[in-house]
Every structure is written in C-alpha cells, then in structure tokens.
Design a protein around this motif. Structure first.
Motif, PDB file in Angstrom:
ATOM      1  N   GLY A  11       0.814  -1.213   0.000  1.00  0.00           N
ATOM      2  CA  GLY A  11       0.000   0.000   0.000  1.00  0.00           C
ATOM      3  C   GLY A  11       0.843   1.256   0.000  1.00  0.00           C
ATOM      4  N   VAL A  12       1.922   1.262   0.781  1.00  0.00           N
ATOM      5  CA  VAL A  12       2.819   2.427   0.823  1.00  0.00           C
ATOM      6  C   VAL A  12       3.492   2.623  -0.534  1.00  0.00           C
ATOM      7  CG1 VAL A  12       4.976   3.296   1.837  1.00  0.00           C
ATOM      8  CG2 VAL A  12       3.189   2.361   3.305  1.00  0.00           C
ATOM      9  N   ILE A  13       3.921   1.547  -1.149  1.00  0.00           N
ATOM     10  CA  ILE A  13       4.553   1.640  -2.471  1.00  0.00           C
ATOM     11  C   ILE A  13       3.550   2.154  -3.504  1.00  0.00           C
ATOM     12  CG2 ILE A  13       5.546   0.282  -4.358  1.00  0.00           C
ATOM     13  CD1 ILE A  13       6.920  -1.418  -2.189  1.00  0.00           C
ATOM     14  N   LEU A  14       2.332   1.636  -3.452  1.00  0.00           N
ATOM     15  CA  LEU A  14       1.291   2.086  -4.380  1.00  0.00           C
ATOM     16  C   LEU A  14       0.950   3.556  -4.150  1.00  0.00           C
ATOM     17  CD1 LEU A  14      -0.758   1.361  -6.593  1.00  0.00           C
ATOM     18  CD2 LEU A  14      -2.342   0.752  -4.775  1.00  0.00           C
ATOM     19  N   LEU A  15       0.852   3.970  -2.895  1.00  0.00           N
ATOM     20  CA  LEU A  15       0.571   5.369  -2.586  1.00  0.00           C
ATOM     21  C   LEU A  15       1.695   6.280  -3.082  1.00  0.00           C
ATOM     22  CD1 LEU A  15      -1.313   7.393  -1.174  1.00  0.00           C
ATOM     23  CD2 LEU A  15       0.052   7.040   0.884  1.00  0.00           C
ATOM     24  N   GLY A  16       2.938   5.868  -2.919  1.00  0.00           N
ATOM     25  CA  GLY A  16       4.071   6.652  -3.423  1.00  0.00           C
ATOM     26  C   GLY A  16       4.054   6.757  -4.938  1.00  0.00           C
ATOM     27  N   TYR A  17       3.733   5.664  -5.603  1.00  0.00           N
ATOM     28  CA  TYR A  17       3.657   5.681  -7.064  1.00  0.00           C
ATOM     29  C   TYR A  17       2.552   6.629  -7.535  1.00  0.00           C
ATOM     30  CZ  TYR A  17       2.775   4.164 -11.831  1.00  0.00           C
ATOM     31  OH  TYR A  17       2.560   4.151 -13.174  1.00  0.00           O
ATOM     32  N   LEU A  18       1.383   6.535  -6.912  1.00  0.00           N
ATOM     33  CA  LEU A  18       0.275   7.402  -7.296  1.00  0.00           C
ATOM     34  C   LEU A  18       0.576   8.877  -7.001  1.00  0.00           C
ATOM     35  CD1 LEU A  18      -2.843   5.322  -6.209  1.00  0.00           C
ATOM     36  CD2 LEU A  18      -2.056   5.798  -8.525  1.00  0.00           C
ATOM     37  N   ALA A  19       1.219   9.142  -5.867  1.00  0.00           N
ATOM     38  CA  ALA A  19       1.564  10.523  -5.524  1.00  0.00           C
ATOM     39  C   ALA A  19       2.548  11.100  -6.537  1.00  0.00           C
ATOM     40  CB  ALA A  19       2.138  10.581  -4.110  1.00  0.00           C
ATOM     41  N   ASN A  20       3.468  10.287  -7.006  1.00  0.00           N
ATOM     42  CA  ASN A  20       4.421  10.743  -8.010  1.00  0.00           C
ATOM     43  C   ASN A  20       3.722  10.988  -9.336  1.00  0.00           C
ATOM     44  OD1 ASN A  20       6.883  11.420  -9.138  1.00  0.00           O
ATOM     45  ND2 ASN A  20       7.355   9.319  -9.707  1.00  0.00           N
ATOM     46  N   ARG A  21       2.834  10.102  -9.733  1.00  0.00           N
ATOM     47  CA  ARG A  21       2.127  10.251 -11.002  1.00  0.00           C
ATOM     48  C   ARG A  21       1.171  11.445 -10.993  1.00  0.00           C
ATOM     49  NH1 ARG A  21       3.837   8.290 -15.420  1.00  0.00           N
ATOM     50  NH2 ARG A  21       1.772   7.935 -16.208  1.00  0.00           N
ATOM     51  N   LEU A  22       0.554  11.734  -9.846  1.00  0.00           N
ATOM     52  CA  LEU A  22      -0.390  12.839  -9.750  1.00  0.00           C
ATOM     53  C   LEU A  22       0.296  14.182  -9.507  1.00  0.00           C
ATOM     54  CD1 LEU A  22      -3.219  11.127  -7.671  1.00  0.00           C
ATOM     55  CD2 LEU A  22      -3.226  11.642 -10.114  1.00  0.00           C
ATOM     56  N   GLY A  23       1.600  14.173  -9.275  1.00  0.00           N
ATOM     57  CA  GLY A  23       2.347  15.408  -9.098  1.00  0.00           C
ATOM     58  C   GLY A  23       2.372  15.924  -7.672  1.00  0.00           C
ATOM     59  N   ILE A  25       4.261  14.690  -5.251  1.00  0.00           N
ATOM     60  CA  ILE A  25       5.689  14.697  -4.920  1.00  0.00           C
ATOM     61  C   ILE A  25       6.467  14.546  -6.216  1.00  0.00           C
ATOM     62  CG2 ILE A  25       5.415  13.788  -2.586  1.00  0.00           C
ATOM     63  CD1 ILE A  25       6.200  11.043  -3.632  1.00  0.00           C
ATOM     64  N   ASP A  26       7.708  14.951  -6.215  1.00  0.00           N
ATOM     65  CA  ASP A  26       8.546  14.886  -7.406  1.00  0.00           C
ATOM     66  C   ASP A  26       9.757  14.018  -7.098  1.00  0.00           C
ATOM     67  OD1 ASP A  26       9.675  15.281  -9.850  1.00  0.00           O
ATOM     68  OD2 ASP A  26      10.326  17.328  -9.457  1.00  0.00           O
ATOM     69  N   LEU A  27       9.800  12.846  -7.707  1.00  0.00           N
ATOM     70  CA  LEU A  27      10.906  11.930  -7.471  1.00  0.00           C
ATOM     71  C   LEU A  27      11.847  11.846  -8.668  1.00  0.00           C
ATOM     72  CD1 LEU A  27       8.967   9.012  -5.726  1.00  0.00           C
ATOM     73  CD2 LEU A  27      10.298  10.810  -4.667  1.00  0.00           C
ATOM     74  N   SER A  28      11.766  12.806  -9.600  1.00  0.00           N
ATOM     75  CA  SER A  28      12.648  12.772 -10.757  1.00  0.00           C
ATOM     76  C   SER A  28      14.068  13.139 -10.330  1.00  0.00           C
ATOM     77  CB  SER A  28      12.152  13.736 -11.828  1.00  0.00           C
ATOM     78  OG  SER A  28      12.166  15.059 -11.343  1.00  0.00           O
ATOM     79  N   ASN A  29      15.019  12.716 -11.140  1.00  0.00           N
ATOM     80  CA  ASN A  29      16.424  12.956 -10.837  1.00  0.00           C
ATOM     81  C   ASN A  29      16.812  14.348 -11.309  1.00  0.00           C
ATOM     82  OD1 ASN A  29      19.089  12.739 -10.204  1.00  0.00           O
ATOM     83  ND2 ASN A  29      19.606  11.328 -11.852  1.00  0.00           N
ATOM     84  N   LYS A  30      17.074  15.244 -10.379  1.00  0.00           N
ATOM     85  CA  LYS A  30      17.471  16.601 -10.715  1.00  0.00           C
ATOM     86  C   LYS A  30      18.976  16.792 -10.578  1.00  0.00           C
ATOM     87  CE  LYS A  30      13.134  18.047  -8.900  1.00  0.00           C
ATOM     88  NZ  LYS A  30      12.852  16.683  -8.555  1.00  0.00           N
ATOM     89  N   ASN A  31      19.661  15.784 -10.163  1.00  0.00           N
ATOM     90  CA  ASN A  31      21.098  15.870  -9.951  1.00  0.00           C
ATOM     91  C   ASN A  31      21.800  15.388 -11.210  1.00  0.00           C
ATOM     92  OD1 ASN A  31      23.593  16.086  -8.895  1.00  0.00           O
ATOM     93  ND2 ASN A  31      23.409  14.388  -7.461  1.00  0.00           N
ATOM     94  N   THR A  32      22.430  16.308 -11.956  1.00  0.00           N
ATOM     95  CA  THR A  32      23.105  15.919 -13.184  1.00  0.00           C
ATOM     96  C   THR A  32      24.576  15.605 -12.946  1.00  0.00           C
ATOM     97  OG1 THR A  32      23.576  18.236 -13.668  1.00  0.00           O
ATOM     98  CG2 THR A  32      21.547  17.312 -14.576  1.00  0.00           C
ATOM     99  N   ARG A  33      25.072  15.928 -11.772  1.00  0.00           N
ATOM    100  CA  ARG A  33      26.466  15.644 -11.468  1.00  0.00           C
ATOM    101  C   ARG A  33      26.584  14.232 -10.881  1.00  0.00           C
ATOM    102  NH1 ARG A  33      27.191  20.874  -7.985  1.00  0.00           N
ATOM    103  NH2 ARG A  33      24.969  20.580  -7.916  1.00  0.00           N
ATOM    104  N   PRO A  34      27.708  13.564 -11.100  1.00  0.00           N
ATOM    105  CA  PRO A  34      27.873  12.235 -10.509  1.00  0.00           C
ATOM    106  C   PRO A  34      28.006  12.315  -8.996  1.00  0.00           C
ATOM    107  CG  PRO A  34      29.895  12.909 -11.612  1.00  0.00           C
ATOM    108  CD  PRO A  34      28.848  13.946 -11.925  1.00  0.00           C
ATOM    109  N   GLY A  35      27.733  11.247  -8.359  1.00  0.00           N
ATOM    110  CA  GLY A  35      27.806  11.217  -6.904  1.00  0.00           C
ATOM    111  C   GLY A  35      26.445  11.490  -6.319  1.00  0.00           C
ATOM    112  N   GLY A  36      26.331  12.517  -5.536  1.00  0.00           N
ATOM    113  CA  GLY A  36      25.033  12.907  -5.004  1.00  0.00           C
ATOM    114  C   GLY A  36      24.623  12.104  -3.790  1.00  0.00           C
ATOM    115  N   GLY A  37      25.527  11.853  -2.879  1.00  0.00           N
ATOM    116  CA  GLY A  37      25.169  11.144  -1.662  1.00  0.00           C
ATOM    117  C   GLY A  37      24.225  11.945  -0.785  1.00  0.00           C
ATOM    118  N   GLY A  38      24.228  13.255  -0.935  1.00  0.00           N
ATOM    119  CA  GLY A  38      23.349  14.101  -0.160  1.00  0.00           C
ATOM    120  C   GLY A  38      21.921  14.124  -0.681  1.00  0.00           C
TER     121      GLY A  38
END
Length: 88
Positions: A11-23, A25-38
C-alpha cells in the motif's frame, strides 16, 4: 499477521507511485552531477522543510542557466563575424 505487513508495504509503495504520477511529490532525478550522496537527505527536506527544498532546486536551476538570448534592439556585437566585441 505477517500478511498485514506485506499488504501495508504494498500500500505504501502504491501510494508513493500514485503521488508521483499525480504530481503531489517529485521523485525525478534533478542531480546531473555524478555522486550525489546528499540527495537522500533532500527527501526529508521535501517533506519537513519544503521551502528549503524549493530554494535548493531554484539555486540549481539558476546556477545552470544558459546565457540570455539577445533581444530586439541589441546592437551587433560581431557574433556573425566570428568574433565578439564587448565594450566596457
């Protein structure tokens, strides 16, 4: 009792997927530099400090903007001659 746990995780996974699809939350990768541990810590900022998260995104956008395009009325700076003249 273990099947309740599996249903809850699904249910949590499904809710996260739906929240991302509906906008929501934004889970897209905005980090274009390598690394990004932060970047894992920015998930907490997105939830608990959204203004800090939005400011960080805007800072990344402004630091990677291209040079502004010339507008009508700008004089010729020699761009089409293969040289650029900058008057100070």
């Amino acid at each position: 009792m273990n099947w309740w746990f599996l249903i809850g995780v699904a249910g949590v996974i499904l809710l996260g997927y739906l929240a991302n699809r509906l906008g929501w939350i934004d889970l897209s990768n905005k980090n274009t530099r390598p690394g990004g541990g932060g970047s894992l810590l920015t998930i907490g900022d997105e939830v608990f400090a959204p203004s800090r998260h939005e400011a960080a995104i805007e800072l990344d956008r402004q630091s990677s903007l291209p040079a502004p395009a010339p507008v009508a009325g700008d004089r010729d700076l020699g761009i089409y001659d293969g040289r650029i003249r900058i008057d100070l």
